[in-house]
Design a protein around this motif. Structure first.
Motif, PDB file in Angstrom:
ATOM      1  N   THR A 234       0.834  -1.192   0.000  1.00  0.00           N
ATOM      2  CA  THR A 234       0.000   0.000   0.000  1.00  0.00           C
ATOM      3  C   THR A 234       0.875   1.250   0.000  1.00  0.00           C
ATOM      4  O   THR A 234       2.083   1.177   0.238  1.00  0.00           O
ATOM      5  CB  THR A 234      -0.937   0.020   1.223  1.00  0.00           C
ATOM      6  N   ARG A 235       0.256   2.369  -0.261  1.00  0.00           N
ATOM      7  CA  ARG A 235       0.991   3.640  -0.326  1.00  0.00           C
ATOM      8  C   ARG A 235       1.172   4.219   1.074  1.00  0.00           C
ATOM      9  O   ARG A 235       0.404   3.901   1.993  1.00  0.00           O
ATOM     10  CB  ARG A 235       0.221   4.614  -1.207  1.00  0.00           C
ATOM     11  N   ASP A 238      -1.960   5.587   2.612  1.00  0.00           N
ATOM     12  CA  ASP A 238      -3.063   4.672   2.903  1.00  0.00           C
ATOM     13  C   ASP A 238      -2.997   4.221   4.360  1.00  0.00           C
ATOM     14  O   ASP A 238      -1.907   3.977   4.902  1.00  0.00           O
ATOM     15  CB  ASP A 238      -3.010   3.443   1.991  1.00  0.00           C
ATOM     16  N   VAL A 252      -8.151   4.398   1.449  1.00  0.00           N
ATOM     17  CA  VAL A 252      -7.403   4.944   0.312  1.00  0.00           C
ATOM     18  C   VAL A 252      -7.929   6.338  -0.018  1.00  0.00           C
ATOM     19  O   VAL A 252      -9.144   6.530  -0.146  1.00  0.00           O
ATOM     20  CB  VAL A 252      -7.540   4.020  -0.923  1.00  0.00           C
ATOM     21  N   GLY A 254      -8.699   8.342  -2.554  1.00  0.00           N
ATOM     22  CA  GLY A 254      -8.952   8.259  -3.991  1.00  0.00           C
ATOM     23  C   GLY A 254     -10.204   7.461  -4.263  1.00  0.00           C
ATOM     24  O   GLY A 254     -10.815   6.893  -3.356  1.00  0.00           O
ATOM     25  N   ASP A 257     -11.284   3.279  -8.578  1.00  0.00           N
ATOM     26  CA  ASP A 257     -10.248   2.847  -9.521  1.00  0.00           C
ATOM     27  C   ASP A 257      -8.883   2.802  -8.851  1.00  0.00           C
ATOM     28  O   ASP A 257      -8.105   1.862  -9.054  1.00  0.00           O
ATOM     29  CB  ASP A 257     -10.203   3.780 -10.732  1.00  0.00           C
ATOM     30  N   VAL A 258      -8.592   3.844  -8.066  1.00  0.00           N
ATOM     31  CA  VAL A 258      -7.321   3.870  -7.331  1.00  0.00           C
ATOM     32  C   VAL A 258      -7.277   2.723  -6.323  1.00  0.00           C
ATOM     33  O   VAL A 258      -6.265   2.020  -6.192  1.00  0.00           O
ATOM     34  CB  VAL A 258      -7.137   5.223  -6.619  1.00  0.00           C
ATOM     35  N   ARG A 261      -6.535  -0.646  -7.878  1.00  0.00           N
ATOM     36  CA  ARG A 261      -5.116  -0.842  -8.177  1.00  0.00           C
ATOM     37  C   ARG A 261      -4.352  -1.242  -6.921  1.00  0.00           C
ATOM     38  O   ARG A 261      -3.455  -2.097  -6.978  1.00  0.00           O
ATOM     39  CB  ARG A 261      -4.531   0.427  -8.798  1.00  0.00           C
ATOM     40  N   VAL A 262      -4.710  -0.614  -5.801  1.00  0.00           N
ATOM     41  CA  VAL A 262      -4.087  -1.007  -4.531  1.00  0.00           C
ATOM     42  C   VAL A 262      -4.441  -2.453  -4.207  1.00  0.00           C
ATOM     43  O   VAL A 262      -3.587  -3.250  -3.797  1.00  0.00           O
ATOM     44  CB  VAL A 262      -4.538  -0.065  -3.397  1.00  0.00           C
ATOM     45  N   ASP A 291     -16.458   3.034  -2.367  1.00  0.00           N
ATOM     46  CA  ASP A 291     -16.013   4.429  -2.314  1.00  0.00           C
ATOM     47  C   ASP A 291     -17.202   5.339  -2.051  1.00  0.00           C
ATOM     48  O   ASP A 291     -18.356   4.914  -2.018  1.00  0.00           O
ATOM     49  CB  ASP A 291     -15.305   4.824  -3.608  1.00  0.00           C
TER      50      ASP A 291
END
Length: 601
Positions: A234-235, A238, A252, A254, A257-258, A261-262, A291
């Motif tokens: 993960t970023r 996050d 997340v 975002g 879609d973001v 990807r995660v 989301d």
């Protein structure tokens, strides 16, 4: 801090402020203060609370109002008590109370008021703040003494506050945030940024098997490794949390879609086996993504619930995959919950009925018995298909009560038909894995047979291959006890589950029922004919009877006869029907080739 927890604490502190104002007024009257002075003191104490009632007041304004009210009450208490040293202890208590907000604003306000009261007022009016003579001669010294004690108490509360955050907001095993902290971080992110925010809900597939086969130490080692891989995939922005058990979540910054990807990176990182208990273990995880665009509101709880629903959808689709939330999932979950509630009382409400389908002998075409099948006539939904409500009953556990009710009805009906016809009428009843796991099935069957007066040899209990998922030794023992009663055992839907020759050899069975999916493909030049022939030959070698399910065409009937199958069920011979109103009327069955079939053994 999540809003609901903060609100509970604020309500408690608000009530304490009101009680403090009332107690101060009563004390002032008891010490001879004038009514005007008492009213002014009460007004000064209660006025800060009005900030909590302002429309749109945020947490900080409301916390400041209650904190200031408590602090004013402390200062007035010192004045009413003529600077009595013990009265200053109220400040220590209030500093501890306002630290419950876990916010620097009310905590700093408390320290500022204490410094102002003891420093400025103590220097200007020492006789009002400090009741003893030595303090009045050297007010600055005593202001420092009191300040040091208040500061020490404040630091103790601060250390406790930070320790509470570390222990109460983080998972002790993995060090990740827990559910409480995750909701708080999500709420902060939603409040700080107007853009989309997403949540991934992750659940390890079949984690219970790891604990059962490798031990809980290996399970903990696996969870720790999963946490490390989540951090790595993960970023930095996050937020990763362990919600409990084998459930994790990632917030997340975002859109979906973001987040997808995660999630794909997470699936890729978990594709590599994990060392658990000294041996590599392949890990599968189901992920749900939700989301704010589909949530309907921007509440953390809504996002987490939607992601949870999407995760369960991923489970039903085969596990080890990622599924995005869609609005229909919430309605489906609500409908499912309603059906589970209705199903729990369906038998008592008279909504369940038992239908009976004949089983015939392919050798002579006579009916050898009937299978009891439950039907649910819902007062609003109408007739609910068994494929829709039986899995829900199995999942919720209500299948135990429903199965017992069906057994009682079917055995009683078979006994009535036997008495009316003067010959034994066989009856077959399905037995679910949950009944074997949760119910005293041997005792129940014994009592039901005795109450109806039906010989045990006329009852067949059908179990699916799903019972093999449980402890095989325990299942074999229970089925063996049932056979000792004289009851016959049939393996239902044979070939679709977890069959193996070793299991079939060990299970105390009398009958094998070939699943309808094989029967329907007979004559289609596929492999079903070979498979059915193999099952029949295998059963014959083990001295088991064979019943083919789902026979609907004359071609299937003929092919089964050629393959030397002994018995069959299906619409060709008779559809499931409710028992006749009068017990002396035997249940009719539609006969192939126009022959009338009557109940017989």
């Amino acid at each position: 801090m999540p809003d609901e927890i903060w609100q509970r604490r604020h309500t408690m502190i608000l009530r304490l402020s009101v009680l403090g104002a009332a107690g101060l007024a009563a004390l002032a009257l008891a010490r001879g203060e004038s009514v005007v002075a008492v009213l002014v003191s009460a007004a000064l104490t209660l006025y800060p609370l009005s900030f909590s009632l302002l429309p749109g007041a945020g947490r900080r304004m409301r916390a400041a109002g209650t904190s200031l009210s408590l602090l004013v009450a402390c200062a007035l208490l010192v004045h009413v008590m003529d600077g009595l040293t013990e009265a200053h202890f109220a400040f220590f208590v209030v500093v501890g109370v306002v630290s419950l907000y876990q916010d620097w604003w009310p905590f700093g306000l408390a320290l500022a008021v204490v410094v102002l009261h003891h420093g400025a007022l103590g220097a200007l009016f020492p006789h009002e703040v400090f009741g003893h003579a030595s303090a009045q001669h050297d007010p600055w010294l005593w202001a420092v003494v009191h300040g040091v004690f208040v500061l020490a108490a404040s630091l103790a509360h601060l250390a406790s506050w930070r320790l509470n955050e570390q222990q109460g907001l983080h998972d002790p095993l993995t060090g990740l945030a827990n559910r409480t902290l995750l909701l708080e971080l999500t709420e902060r992110l939603l409040a700080a940024r107007p853009g989309p925010v997403s949540v991934l809900f992750l659940d390890l597939d079949d984690f219970k098997d790891v604990n059962d086969t490798r031990g809980h130490a290996a399970g903990d080692q696996l969870l720790t490794a999963i946490a490390e891989r989540l951090r790595a995939s993960t970023r930095p922005s996050d937020a990763v949390a362990r919600l409990g058990g084998d459930e994790f979540a990632v917030v997340v910054d975002g859109g979906a879609d973001v987040a997808e990807r995660v999630g794909e990176r997470v699936l890729a990182s978990l594709a590599e086996p994990v060392d658990a208990g000294g041996r590599p273990l392949s890990v599968h995880v189901s992920i749900g993504v939700a989301d704010t665009a589909t949530a309907g509101d921007r509440r953390p709880g809504t996002l987490l619930r939607n992601a949870d629903l999407a995760m369960y959808r991923a489970k039903t689709l085969g596990k080890n995959r990622l599924v995005r939330y869609s609005p229909g999932m919430a309605q489906a979950a609500e409908d499912k919950a309603t059906m589970v509630e209705d199903l729990a009382v369906a038998a008592a409400a008279g909504q369940l009925t038992v239908h009976y389908q004949p089983t015939i002998s392919l050798a002579d075409g006579v009916t050898t018995g009937y299978e009891a099948l439950v039907r649910w006539q819902h007062p609003e939904r109408g007739l609910v298909p068994p494929a829709e409500f039986v899995p829900l009953a199995e999942e919720s556990g209500s299948i135990v009560g429903i199965g017992r009710w069906v057994l009682e009805q079917a055995v009683r009906q078979a006994a009535a038909w036997t008495a009316e016809s003067g010959r034994p009428i066989g009856i077959a009843v399905n037995l679910s894995p949950r009944q074997l796991a949760d119910d005293d099935v041997v005792g129940t069957v014994s009592r039901v047979l005795a109450a109806a007066g039906l010989p045990a040899g006329q009852l067949t209990l059908e179990v699916t291959e799903g019972v093999l998922l449980r402890d095989v030794d325990q299942v074999v023992g229970q089925l063996g006890e049932l056979r000792e009663l004289g009851v016959r055992i049939a393996i239902d839907d044979f070939g679709t589950g977890y069959s193996s020759l070793s299991y079939l050899r060990r299970l105390p069975a009398d009958i094998v029922k070939i699943d309808r999916s094989f029967v329907q493909d007979l004559g289609s030049e596929g492999r079903s004919t070979t498979l059915v022939a193999s099952i029949i030959e295998l059963a014959r070698s083990l001295r088991l009877e064979v019943v083919a399910e789902g026979v609907e065409t004359r071609e299937q009937h003929a092919l089964l006869g050629d393959l030397a199958c002994s018995h069959a069920q299906g619409y060709l011979f008779g559809r499931p029907q409710p028992a006749p109103v009068h017990d002396h009327e035997p249940l009719p069955a539609a006969a192939p080739a126009g022959r009338e079939l009557l109940p017989a053994t």
